[in-house]
Design a protein around this motif. Structure first.
Motif, mmCIF file in Angstrom:
data_model
loop_
_atom_site.group_PDB
_atom_site.id
_atom_site.type_symbol
_atom_site.label_atom_id
_atom_site.label_comp_id
_atom_site.label_asym_id
_atom_site.label_seq_id
_atom_site.Cartn_x
_atom_site.Cartn_y
_atom_site.Cartn_z
ATOM 1 N N SER A 24 1.489 8.927 -33.457
ATOM 2 C CA SER A 24 2.650 10.381 -32.880
ATOM 3 C C SER A 24 3.282 9.079 -31.749
ATOM 4 O O SER A 24 3.434 8.871 -30.821
ATOM 5 N N GLY A 25 4.412 9.273 -32.189
ATOM 6 C CA GLY A 25 5.841 8.938 -31.645
ATOM 7 C C GLY A 25 5.894 9.834 -30.329
ATOM 8 O O GLY A 25 7.954 9.290 -29.787
ATOM 9 N N SER A 26 5.747 11.144 -29.955
ATOM 10 C CA SER A 26 7.015 11.647 -28.900
ATOM 11 C C SER A 26 6.684 11.305 -27.907
ATOM 12 O O SER A 26 5.447 10.949 -27.180
ATOM 13 N N GLU A 27 7.975 11.028 -27.079
ATOM 14 C CA GLU A 27 8.110 10.599 -25.608
ATOM 15 C C GLU A 27 8.210 12.227 -24.698
ATOM 16 O O GLU A 27 7.409 13.274 -25.503
ATOM 17 N N ALA A 28 8.459 11.533 -23.393
ATOM 18 C CA ALA A 28 8.013 13.152 -22.797
ATOM 19 C C ALA A 28 9.254 13.553 -23.102
ATOM 20 O O ALA A 28 10.279 13.469 -23.444
ATOM 21 N N ALA A 29 8.920 14.632 -22.803
ATOM 22 C CA ALA A 29 10.181 16.281 -22.774
ATOM 23 C C ALA A 29 11.197 16.311 -21.917
ATOM 24 O O ALA A 29 10.901 15.294 -21.132
ATOM 25 N N ALA A 30 11.516 17.095 -22.385
ATOM 26 C CA ALA A 30 13.139 17.609 -21.119
ATOM 27 C C ALA A 30 12.294 17.119 -20.015
ATOM 28 O O ALA A 30 11.477 17.396 -18.852
ATOM 29 N N PRO A 31 13.549 16.654 -19.106
ATOM 30 C CA PRO A 31 13.636 16.143 -17.423
ATOM 31 C C PRO A 31 13.150 17.929 -16.500
ATOM 32 O O PRO A 31 12.349 17.934 -15.527
ATOM 33 N N ASP A 32 12.960 18.495 -16.816
ATOM 34 C CA ASP A 32 13.427 20.119 -16.240
ATOM 35 C C ASP A 32 12.065 20.776 -16.298
ATOM 36 O O ASP A 32 11.873 22.109 -15.540
ATOM 37 N N HIS A 33 10.570 20.623 -17.080
ATOM 38 C CA HIS A 33 9.633 20.642 -16.804
ATOM 39 C C HIS A 33 8.205 19.350 -16.437
ATOM 40 O O HIS A 33 8.767 18.303 -16.443
ATOM 41 N N PRO A 34 7.395 19.960 -15.694
ATOM 42 C CA PRO A 34 6.308 19.025 -15.036
ATOM 43 C C PRO A 34 5.953 18.264 -16.362
ATOM 44 O O PRO A 34 5.556 18.764 -17.513
ATOM 45 N N THR A 35 5.651 16.780 -16.521
ATOM 46 C CA THR A 35 5.270 15.804 -17.769
ATOM 47 C C THR A 35 4.786 15.226 -17.398
ATOM 48 O O THR A 35 4.487 14.805 -16.232
ATOM 49 N N TRP A 36 4.108 14.367 -17.415
ATOM 50 C CA TRP A 36 3.034 13.109 -17.698
ATOM 51 C C TRP A 36 3.127 12.777 -19.169
ATOM 52 O O TRP A 36 2.763 13.387 -20.100
ATOM 53 N N HIS A 37 2.430 11.363 -18.602
ATOM 54 C CA HIS A 37 1.848 10.389 -20.130
ATOM 55 C C HIS A 37 1.008 9.397 -19.477
ATOM 56 O O HIS A 37 1.389 8.754 -18.768
ATOM 57 N N ASN A 38 -0.201 9.707 -20.300
ATOM 58 C CA ASN A 38 -1.358 8.000 -19.584
ATOM 59 C C ASN A 38 -1.297 7.449 -20.784
ATOM 60 O O ASN A 38 -2.356 8.481 -21.951
ATOM 61 N N ALA A 39 -1.235 5.910 -20.376
ATOM 62 C CA ALA A 39 -0.910 5.347 -22.124
ATOM 63 C C ALA A 39 -2.367 4.562 -21.387
ATOM 64 O O ALA A 39 -2.640 3.790 -22.658
ATOM 65 N N GLY A 40 -3.438 5.190 -20.623
ATOM 66 C CA GLY A 40 -4.413 4.119 -20.449
ATOM 67 C C GLY A 40 -5.848 4.638 -21.032
ATOM 68 O O GLY A 40 -6.700 4.686 -21.386
ATOM 69 N N VAL A 41 -5.776 5.534 -22.410
ATOM 70 C CA VAL A 41 -6.751 6.116 -23.146
ATOM 71 C C VAL A 41 -6.506 5.895 -24.318
ATOM 72 O O VAL A 41 -5.159 5.987 -24.825
ATOM 73 N N ASN A 42 -7.114 5.527 -25.438
ATOM 74 C CA ASN A 42 -6.733 5.934 -26.549
ATOM 75 C C ASN A 42 -7.222 7.325 -27.180
ATOM 76 O O ASN A 42 -8.314 6.842 -28.261
ATOM 77 N N ALA A 43 -7.081 8.198 -26.913
ATOM 78 C CA ALA A 43 -7.326 9.842 -27.528
ATOM 79 C C ALA A 43 -7.508 9.542 -29.184
ATOM 80 O O ALA A 43 -6.562 9.291 -29.752
ATOM 81 N N VAL A 44 -9.341 10.311 -29.746
ATOM 82 C CA VAL A 44 -8.847 9.857 -31.554
ATOM 83 C C VAL A 44 -9.369 11.263 -30.972
ATOM 84 O O VAL A 44 -9.223 11.824 -32.631
ATOM 85 N N GLY A 432 -2.220 6.191 -28.752
ATOM 86 C CA GLY A 432 -3.115 6.637 -28.569
ATOM 87 C C GLY A 432 -3.475 7.572 -27.130
ATOM 88 O O GLY A 432 -4.105 8.489 -26.987
ATOM 89 N N GLY A 433 -2.291 6.915 -26.531
ATOM 90 C CA GLY A 433 -1.764 7.591 -25.531
ATOM 91 C C GLY A 433 -1.607 9.290 -25.445
ATOM 92 O O GLY A 433 -0.883 9.498 -26.430
ATOM 93 N N LEU A 434 -2.108 9.943 -23.788
ATOM 94 C CA LEU A 434 -1.997 11.296 -24.614
ATOM 95 C C LEU A 434 -1.066 11.839 -23.244
ATOM 96 O O LEU A 434 -0.180 10.732 -22.409
ATOM 97 N N HIS A 435 0.189 12.966 -23.829
ATOM 98 C CA HIS A 435 1.457 13.143 -23.447
ATOM 99 C C HIS A 435 1.173 14.158 -22.701
ATOM 100 O O HIS A 435 0.181 15.185 -23.409
ATOM 101 N N GLY A 436 1.651 14.962 -21.472
ATOM 102 C CA GLY A 436 1.786 16.391 -21.319
ATOM 103 C C GLY A 436 2.811 17.103 -20.744
ATOM 104 O O GLY A 436 3.752 16.644 -20.487
ATOM 105 N N VAL A 437 3.416 18.613 -21.080
ATOM 106 C CA VAL A 437 4.298 18.719 -20.868
ATOM 107 C C VAL A 437 3.646 20.334 -20.593
ATOM 108 O O VAL A 437 3.437 21.203 -21.207
ATOM 109 N N LYS A 438 4.101 21.154 -18.873
ATOM 110 C CA LYS A 438 4.634 22.371 -19.030
ATOM 111 C C LYS A 438 5.412 23.254 -19.683
ATOM 112 O O LYS A 438 6.524 23.163 -18.659
ATOM 113 N N ASP A 439 5.672 23.637 -20.495
ATOM 114 C CA ASP A 439 7.356 24.032 -20.473
ATOM 115 C C ASP A 439 6.994 25.863 -20.896
ATOM 116 O O ASP A 439 7.840 26.387 -22.176
ATOM 117 N N GLY A 440 5.914 26.479 -21.111
ATOM 118 C CA GLY A 440 5.549 27.845 -21.077
ATOM 119 C C GLY A 440 4.512 28.043 -20.602
ATOM 120 O O GLY A 440 3.972 27.855 -19.586
#
Length: 449
Positions: A24-44, A432-440
């Motif tokens: 997945s090449g998706s990066e952070a979402a729009a800055p007006d929503h809570p977001t995070w990115h954890n590159a320290g995991v390799n989620a499978v 494998g890094g995990l991203h999160g966004v609360k936009d809903g």
């Protein structure tokens, strides 16, 4: 696991599918929503969340697995512990831990730990989801992995033995509430009931009261799709309001060459009544849950694929379609925009095609973009001590249909792919890094449940 299964079946490529693995090449979402990115995991595995904690199964550099817990609000790593698979089949993919809320803001994460004690190959272990503190342990010979079922934990254990059974456990103590013989998987649940798919020669959907184990209703899958259903090709389910929409993929017997019955169908969660059925159609990938705007291709008795149709999950009616005569020559991969109102045929590095699904008319690709799998040749995971053939969950990248190029700096993948938990959407990137966004708000199923 509320499952949308990874099906690594080359035959599905003809249906616009790929093995459900990749990047997945998706990066952070729009800055007006809570977001995070954890590159320290390799989620499978897919991710799950409860009580403010998100969990996933991650691959370590040495090829072993670990259960990882993250703070849902920040993505901060809370703890990790070695994990394993014992008896899980490669076509099922790597399972996520089951996480269940036991009290407001408190939850228990249940995973399979590596253990070597006599005849036991592993242990089912429950831990405080926020601290990682061990609460209970249960030895297991073989299992497909734990699942959340309402506020309980369901697990098929001893799956490689004649005495396979499903046990329903209290997540806080690990004590058995009730059990039933055979292997079953949870396809839907709320606080009082769960719908199981009983895995057998003649599979059955079965709703049971979670407190007592009493059967509420039963539906043989062949009643909806016809005789000759074989689950070896894979399956997936998704909820649509008060209904459950199921998909069973085709499977070709290597000895006889006969293709099993397959297709989509919908049942009422209240009583198991069949709402509608669409036999002899294949689900395409990438796409959302079968309970959300399923897109399918019909297959005739000679094995020839037709066009593409988007169905109404509530009624099974065709909302829009393009005929087979408009499907471009082979060499494409499906790509959908965030609202899935169009269907794109992506050609990497070349101009593609796009069609409006409501009208079937061609669309100008000059400005069209679509989300598709980041890679089309995923590699199996280099797992240590496991059978070969496991893949990580898929992830999506955004592409331009005008030239087949990847869009740089894209926002979060669409909700039909990620799903959401209390408004939080999570996905993995190419590494494998995990991203999160609360936009809903609310909880919705995605491609993986």
């Amino acid at each position: 696991m509320p499952v949308i299964r990874p099906i690594a079946n080359p035959a599905l490529v003809l249906a616009g599918a790929v093995a459900l693995a990749g990047c997945s090449g998706s990066e952070a979402a729009a800055p007006d929503h809570p977001t995070w990115h954890n590159a320290g995991v390799n989620a499978v595995s897919r991710t799950d969340a409860a009580g403010g904690v998100a969990t996933a199964t991650s691959l370590r550099p040495d090829g072993t697995l670990e259960t990882v817990a993250l703070d849902l609000a920040t993505g901060r790593r809370l703890w990790a512990h070695p994990a394993t698979m014992a008896g899980r089949l490669p076509g099922m993919g790597v399972p996520a831990p089951a996480i269940v809320e036991t009290a407001p803001g408190r939850s228990v994460a249940v995973a399979v730990d590596p253990v070597r004690q006599g005849r036991w190959k592993a242990a089912l272990v429950g831990r405080d989801a926020r601290t990682g503190e061990r609460r209970w342990s249960r030895p297991v010979h073989s299992t497909f992995g734990p699942q959340r079922c309402g506020r309980l934990v369901c697990v098929s254990e001893h799956t490689a033995l004649a005495g396979a059974r499903l046990v329903v456990l209290d997540p806080a103590t690990g004590r058995t509430r009730w059990k039933l013989p055979g292997i079953a998987e949870v396809e839907w649940s709320d606080d009082s009931r769960a719908v199981f798919l009983r895995l057998a020669r003649h599979p059955v959907l079965e709703a049971r009261d979670l407190r007592t184990g009493k059967v509420a209703w039963q539906l043989p899958v062949e009643q909806a799709l016809g005789s000759g259903v074989d689950l070896s090709g894979g399956w997936s389910f998704g909820a649509a309001a008060g209904d459950l929409v199921g998909y069973v993929a085709p499977y070709t017997d290597p000895k006889s060459g006969k293709v099993s019955a397959f297709g989509l169908f919908s049942v009422k969660l209240a009583d198991g009544t069949v709402n509608w059925m669409r036999p002899s159609v294949v689900r395409v990938y990438p796409s959302g849950s079968p309970g959300f705007a399923p897109v399918v291709r019909p297959v005739d008795q000679q094995g020839q694929y037709g066009g593409f149709a988007r169905l109404d999950a509530a009624s099974g009616r065709v909302l829009g379609q393009i005929p087979a005569t408009q499907v471009p020559e082979p060499g494409w991969w499906l790509a959908f925009p965030p609202r899935m109102e169009k269907i794109g045929f992506l050609r990497h590095g070349k101009p593609g095609h796009a069609f409006d699904l409501a009208t079937g008319r061609g669309a100008e690709v000059k400005t069209e973009r679509g989300w598709s799998f980041c890679v089309t040749d995923p590699k199996p995971l280099p797992l240590k001590g496991q059978s070969p053939g496991f893949y990580s969950v898929a992830a999506l990248c955004e592409f331009r249909l005008s030239d087949g190029g990847r869009v740089a700096g894209s926002p979060a993948p669409p909700a039909w792919f990620t799903g959401s938990h209390d408004g939080w959407r999570m996905w993995r990137d190419e590494k494998g890094g995990l991203h999160g966004v609360k936009d809903g708000a609310g909880t919705l199923p995605g491609m993986y449940g």
